[in-house]
Design an enzyme around this catalytic site. Structure first.
Site, PDB file in Angstrom:
ATOM      1  N   ASN A   1     -47.642 -46.281   6.137  1.00  0.00           N
ATOM      2  CA  ASN A   1     -46.180 -46.201   6.212  1.00  0.00           C
ATOM      3  C   ASN A   1     -45.771 -46.435   7.663  1.00  0.00           C
ATOM      4  OD1 ASN A   1     -43.496 -45.486   6.174  1.00  0.00           O
ATOM      5  ND2 ASN A   1     -43.846 -43.311   5.719  1.00  0.00           N
ATOM      6  N   TRP A   2     -45.235 -47.615   7.930  1.00  0.00           N
ATOM      7  CA  TRP A   2     -44.896 -47.962   9.320  1.00  0.00           C
ATOM      8  C   TRP A   2     -43.603 -47.289   9.776  1.00  0.00           C
ATOM      9  CZ3 TRP A   2     -45.891 -54.006   9.900  1.00  0.00           C
ATOM     10  CH2 TRP A   2     -47.241 -54.263   9.607  1.00  0.00           C
ATOM     11  N   LYS A   3     -42.868 -46.722   8.838  1.00  0.00           N
ATOM     12  CA  LYS A   3     -41.568 -46.076   9.149  1.00  0.00           C
ATOM     13  C   LYS A   3     -40.677 -47.039   9.931  1.00  0.00           C
ATOM     14  CE  LYS A   3     -43.859 -41.637   9.071  1.00  0.00           C
ATOM     15  NZ  LYS A   3     -43.797 -40.236   9.388  1.00  0.00           N
TER      16      LYS A   3
ATOM     17  N   SER B   1     -50.813 -36.482   9.262  1.00  0.00           N
ATOM     18  CA  SER B   1     -51.736 -36.504  10.401  1.00  0.00           C
ATOM     19  C   SER B   1     -53.164 -36.852   9.992  1.00  0.00           C
ATOM     20  CB  SER B   1     -51.682 -35.175  11.172  1.00  0.00           C
ATOM     21  OG  SER B   1     -50.381 -34.972  11.704  1.00  0.00           O
TER      22      SER B   1
ATOM     23  N   GLY C   1     -49.219 -42.417   8.393  1.00  0.00           N
ATOM     24  CA  GLY C   1     -48.063 -42.765   9.218  1.00  0.00           C
ATOM     25  C   GLY C   1     -48.508 -43.312  10.558  1.00  0.00           C
ATOM     26  N   GLY C   2     -48.535 -42.453  11.568  1.00  0.00           N
ATOM     27  CA  GLY C   2     -48.832 -42.861  12.944  1.00  0.00           C
ATOM     28  C   GLY C   2     -50.077 -43.733  13.074  1.00  0.00           C
TER      29      GLY C   2
ATOM     30  N   GLU D   1     -38.918 -37.435   4.891  1.00  0.00           N
ATOM     31  CA  GLU D   1     -37.890 -37.823   5.869  1.00  0.00           C
ATOM     32  C   GLU D   1     -36.642 -38.319   5.158  1.00  0.00           C
ATOM     33  OE1 GLU D   1     -40.399 -40.438   8.151  1.00  0.00           O
ATOM     34  OE2 GLU D   1     -41.525 -38.706   8.851  1.00  0.00           O
TER      35      GLU D   1
ATOM     36  N   HIS E   1     -40.044 -39.798   0.217  1.00  0.00           N
ATOM     37  CA  HIS E   1     -40.670 -39.315   1.460  1.00  0.00           C
ATOM     38  C   HIS E   1     -39.833 -38.162   2.013  1.00  0.00           C
ATOM     39  CE1 HIS E   1     -42.159 -39.183   5.552  1.00  0.00           C
ATOM     40  NE2 HIS E   1     -43.214 -39.851   5.125  1.00  0.00           N
TER      41      HIS E   1
ATOM     42  N   GLY F   1     -46.774 -36.134  11.206  1.00  0.00           N
ATOM     43  CA  GLY F   1     -46.459 -36.482  12.595  1.00  0.00           C
ATOM     44  C   GLY F   1     -46.664 -35.349  13.588  1.00  0.00           C
TER      45      GLY F   1
ATOM     46  N   GLU G   1     -47.787 -34.734   0.743  1.00  0.00           N
ATOM     47  CA  GLU G   1     -47.587 -34.763   2.187  1.00  0.00           C
ATOM     48  C   GLU G   1     -46.925 -33.458   2.648  1.00  0.00           C
ATOM     49  OE1 GLU G   1     -47.467 -39.001   3.804  1.00  0.00           O
ATOM     50  OE2 GLU G   1     -45.440 -38.522   3.200  1.00  0.00           O
TER      51      GLU G   1
HETATM   52  C1  PEP Z   1     -46.063 -40.016   6.681  1.00  0.00           C
HETATM   53  O1  PEP Z   1     -44.985 -39.785   7.191  1.00  0.00           O
HETATM   54  O2  PEP Z   1     -46.111 -40.566   5.569  1.00  0.00           O
HETATM   55  C2  PEP Z   1     -47.273 -39.625   7.400  1.00  0.00           C
HETATM   56  C3  PEP Z   1     -48.325 -39.353   6.709  1.00  0.00           C
HETATM   57  O3  PEP Z   1     -47.185 -39.551   8.767  1.00  0.00           O
HETATM   58  P1  PEP Z   1     -48.350 -39.154   9.817  1.00  0.00           P
HETATM   59  O4  PEP Z   1     -49.631 -39.772   9.320  1.00  0.00           O
HETATM   60  O5  PEP Z   1     -47.903 -39.728  11.117  1.00  0.00           O
HETATM   61  O6  PEP Z   1     -48.432 -37.671   9.823  1.00  0.00           O
END
Ligand code: PEP
Length: 251
Positions: free
Chosen positions: A9-11, A214, A235-236, A98, A96, A174, A168
């Site tokens: 997920n590049w957000k 994470s 994500g990151g 967010e 998600h 994050g 999640e």
């Molecule tokens: C996400 O937001 O889908 C996610 C898993 O982010 P991160 O890996 O950065 O925690």
């Protein structure tokens, strides 16, 4: 069928040029990923058409990060599922945390979005997860149970058979704090049990349930070794080709 999936997920990150470069790096490294691991990337809407061209012919699939809750028409700023499909998306992330937190995504909207996506043959990656205060209060099973029943239990068994679920925990997204493999496995088993209770064992056993929060090369192996964890929503770490590929290699 239950599949091993690693989805990025590049957000709201990267310009189109940067996104295209990232996709090119992934295509160059895809042969390092075991053939039974399905790689999915979810760039921003603006990047989809360009990234689709880069990954065309590779085994990387394209996902959006959201879709509209209407088919078409006077909904300024929205992007419909048929637009996503025509841009090359096989998947879309929905629900998600967010989007739930910052954009008022409700369960009833999510039911509409999931059904619209499935109608177009676009597979939803449906996210659930509890906040830190909910976990600390011991309410995580109740919260996740409600997120599942308010949305997924509105689907027919045929529809549910085409949904991917991502657990999640909001406190892990994050933050650098990952759920332990025991915490994650416990919730994944719970999700599968809930799906089995509503739709039967066969659909539950065939549903891919991803962990997100994470997840990185250093912890992916332990998480993915758990019985009910079928991969990750990243994500990151999905913004660095080497990390994303290393996570996919952890299987
Ligand atoms: C996400 O937001 O889908 C996610 C898993 O982010 P991160 O890996 O950065 O925690």
């Amino acid at each position: 069928m239950r599949r091993k999936i690693v989805a990025g997920n590049w957000k709201m990150n990267t310009t189109v040029a940067e996104g295209v470069d990232l996709a090119k790096s992934l295509v160059a490294k895809i042969k390092e990923v075991p053939s039974d691991v399905n790689l999915i990337i979810a760039p921003p809407f603006t990047h989809l058409v360009s990234v689709a061209q880069v990954i065309s012919g590779s085994k990387i699939a394209l996902s959006a990060q959201n879709c509209a809750d209407e088919i078409k028409g006077a909904y300024t700023g929205e992007v419909s599922v048929s637009m996503l499909k025509s841009a090359g998306c096989a998947y879309t992330i929905l629900g998600h945390s967010e989007r739930r937190e910052y954009y008022g995504e409700t369960s009833s909207k999510l039911v509409k979005k999931i059904k619209l996506a499935l109608n177009e043959g676009v597979m939803p990656i449906f996210c659930v997860g509890e906040k830190l205060e909910e976990r600390n209060a011991g309410k995580h099973f109740v919260i996740i149970g409600a997120q599942l029943s308010e949305v997924l239990f509105e689907l027919t068994p045929e529809e549910m058979a085409h949904v991917v679920i991502a657990y999640e925990p909001v406190w892990a997204i994050g933050t650098g704090v990952t759920a332990t493999s025991e915490q994650a496995q416990e919730i994944h088993a719970f999700i599968r049990k809930e799906i089995a209770g509503r739709f039967g064992d066969s659909i539950a056993n065939d549903t891919s349930i991803l962990y997100g929060g994470s997840c990185k090369p250093s912890n992916a192996k332990e998480l993915f070794a758990c019985k009910d964890i079928d991969g990750g929503l990243i994500g990151g770490a999905a913004l660095k080709a080497d990390d994303f590929i290393a996570i996919a290699q952890s299987y």
